[in-house]
Design a protein around this motif. Structure first.
Motif, short mmCIF file in Angstrom:
data_model
loop_
_atom_site.label_atom_id
_atom_site.label_comp_id
_atom_site.label_asym_id
_atom_site.label_seq_id
_atom_site.Cartn_x
_atom_site.Cartn_y
_atom_site.Cartn_z
N ARG A 108 2.94 6.49 -2.91
CA ARG A 108 3.42 6.99 -1.61
C ARG A 108 4.56 6.11 -1.08
NH1 ARG A 108 -1.42 7.15 2.29
NH2 ARG A 108 0.10 8.17 3.65
N ILE A 109 4.42 4.77 -1.26
CA ILE A 109 5.47 3.87 -0.79
C ILE A 109 6.75 4.11 -1.59
CG2 ILE A 109 6.15 1.46 -0.66
CD1 ILE A 109 3.26 0.76 -0.01
N ASN A 110 6.62 4.26 -2.91
CA ASN A 110 7.80 4.53 -3.74
C ASN A 110 8.44 5.86 -3.37
OD1 ASN A 110 7.62 2.15 -5.24
ND2 ASN A 110 6.20 3.05 -6.72
N HIS A 111 7.62 6.85 -3.05
CA HIS A 111 8.15 8.14 -2.62
C HIS A 111 8.91 7.99 -1.31
CE1 HIS A 111 7.84 11.97 -0.33
NE2 HIS A 111 8.17 12.50 -1.49
N GLN A 144 1.15 -0.88 5.97
CA GLN A 144 0.21 -0.04 6.69
C GLN A 144 0.85 0.60 7.91
OE1 GLN A 144 -2.97 -2.83 7.46
NE2 GLN A 144 -3.99 -2.37 5.51
N GLN A 145 1.99 0.06 8.34
CA GLN A 145 2.67 0.60 9.51
C GLN A 145 3.81 1.56 9.13
OE1 GLN A 145 3.93 -2.77 11.83
NE2 GLN A 145 1.88 -3.66 11.92
N LEU A 146 4.02 1.75 7.83
CA LEU A 146 5.09 2.67 7.41
C LEU A 146 4.72 4.11 7.75
CD1 LEU A 146 5.90 1.21 3.86
CD2 LEU A 146 7.24 0.95 5.95
N PRO A 147 5.71 4.87 8.22
CA PRO A 147 5.44 6.27 8.56
C PRO A 147 5.38 7.15 7.31
CG PRO A 147 7.73 5.75 8.98
CD PRO A 147 7.09 4.47 8.54
N LEU A 148 4.37 6.91 6.48
CA LEU A 148 4.24 7.67 5.24
C LEU A 148 3.75 9.08 5.53
CD1 LEU A 148 2.50 4.95 3.01
CD2 LEU A 148 4.95 5.41 3.25
N ILE A 149 4.12 10.00 4.65
CA ILE A 149 3.63 11.36 4.82
C ILE A 149 2.14 11.38 4.52
CG2 ILE A 149 5.87 12.33 4.20
CD1 ILE A 149 4.78 12.94 1.45
N PRO A 150 1.39 12.31 5.08
CA PRO A 150 -0.06 12.36 4.83
C PRO A 150 -0.36 12.51 3.34
CG PRO A 150 0.53 13.79 6.67
CD PRO A 150 1.82 13.34 6.05
N VAL A 151 -1.55 12.04 2.96
CA VAL A 151 -1.95 12.07 1.56
C VAL A 151 -1.95 13.49 1.02
CG1 VAL A 151 -3.81 11.53 -0.07
CG2 VAL A 151 -3.33 9.98 1.82
N GLU A 152 -2.47 14.44 1.83
CA GLU A 152 -2.54 15.82 1.36
C GLU A 152 -1.15 16.37 1.06
OE1 GLU A 152 -3.84 14.63 4.05
OE2 GLU A 152 -6.02 14.63 3.65
N GLU A 153 -0.22 16.10 1.95
CA GLU A 153 1.15 16.58 1.73
C GLU A 153 1.78 15.91 0.52
OE1 GLU A 153 5.44 16.71 4.12
OE2 GLU A 153 3.57 16.19 5.18
N PHE A 154 1.52 14.62 0.33
CA PHE A 154 2.06 13.91 -0.83
C PHE A 154 1.51 14.48 -2.13
CE2 PHE A 154 1.55 10.50 -3.98
CZ PHE A 154 2.88 10.18 -4.19
N LEU A 155 0.18 14.76 -2.15
CA LEU A 155 -0.43 15.30 -3.36
C LEU A 155 0.08 16.71 -3.65
CD1 LEU A 155 -4.10 14.01 -3.02
CD2 LEU A 155 -2.29 13.13 -4.49
#
Length: 213
Positions: free
Chosen positions: A152-155, A123-134
């Motif tokens: 998202r984590i695999n990406h 939950q603390q990973l700096p993942l890209i926003p969902v919209e950008e990922f989609l």
């Protein structure tokens, strides 16, 4: 409350009925004997003796049947008590199992609550926003929340591995440039030393020319 209302077993009800009837016959026999009483100096009429004898035989027969029924009822009561005790033990066992299930349920609910409230590292990973990922991977648009998080984590992992590979390549290039620069510095230092040696060797010739000219 009448005994018939307390006892529900049909066999025990029949025993109570037989007991009531035997009691009534006893009372009837006593009543007949009292009505037929004569002075001690006289004997009972033969018909009275016969009637009282018949009543007594019937009463003895009923009492014998009542004693037999009483023994059977005692055995049945003992069997009922045994069955009741076994049923109570089974109920106690099932109740204990139920209590254990309640305890396990509370424990599992507590574990689930702890897991839900746990501050997971992902939950603390700096993942890209969902919209950008989609936008990058539109095929994940129908995924549920859990599958989307895994994707998202695999990406993010793939991106970081690619960056790490690029960093390693740049690091190797940097180390190569450092090695080249060191070699050039060493070459320049060797050239300077050769020049100094040449200059030192040329000084006698320079002094000779200075004397002649």
């Amino acid at each position: 409350m009448a005994s018939g209302e307390i006892v529900q077993d049909q066999f025990l009800q029949s025993v109570l009925l037989a007991s009531t009837q035997a009691r009534q016959k006893c009372l009837d026999l006593v009543d007949s004997a009292e009505r037929s009483a004569v002075p001690a100096s006289q004997s009972l009429p033969s018909d009275t003796k016969l009637r009282l004898s018949q009543q007594l035989r019937q009463l003895n027969g009923d009492l014998g049947s009542l004693r037999e029924a009483s023994r059977e009822s005692i055995l049945e009561v003992r069997g009922t008590k045994q069955s009741t005790a076994e049923a109570r033990q089974e109920i106690d066992r099932l109740h204990l199992q139920l209590q254990n299930l309640y305890y396990e349920e509370r424990h599992l609910r507590g574990e689930i609550s702890a897991c839900d409230s746990y501050d997971h590292q992902y939950q603390q990973l700096p993942l890209i926003p969902v919209e950008e990922f989609l936008n990058l991977q539109p095929d994940q648009s129908q995924s549920d929340e859990r599958s989307l998080m895994f994707a998202r984590i695999n990406h993010e992992l793939a991106e970081r591995e690619a960056l790490e590979q690029r960093r390693q390549e740049l690091l190797k290039r940097k180390q190569g440039l450092i090695a080249d620069n060191k070699k050039r510095k060493d070459d320049l230092a060797s050239l300077d030393k050769d020049l100094e040696t040449f200059i030192d060797a040329a000084k006698p010739i320079q002094k000779l020319f200075e004397k002649q000219y």
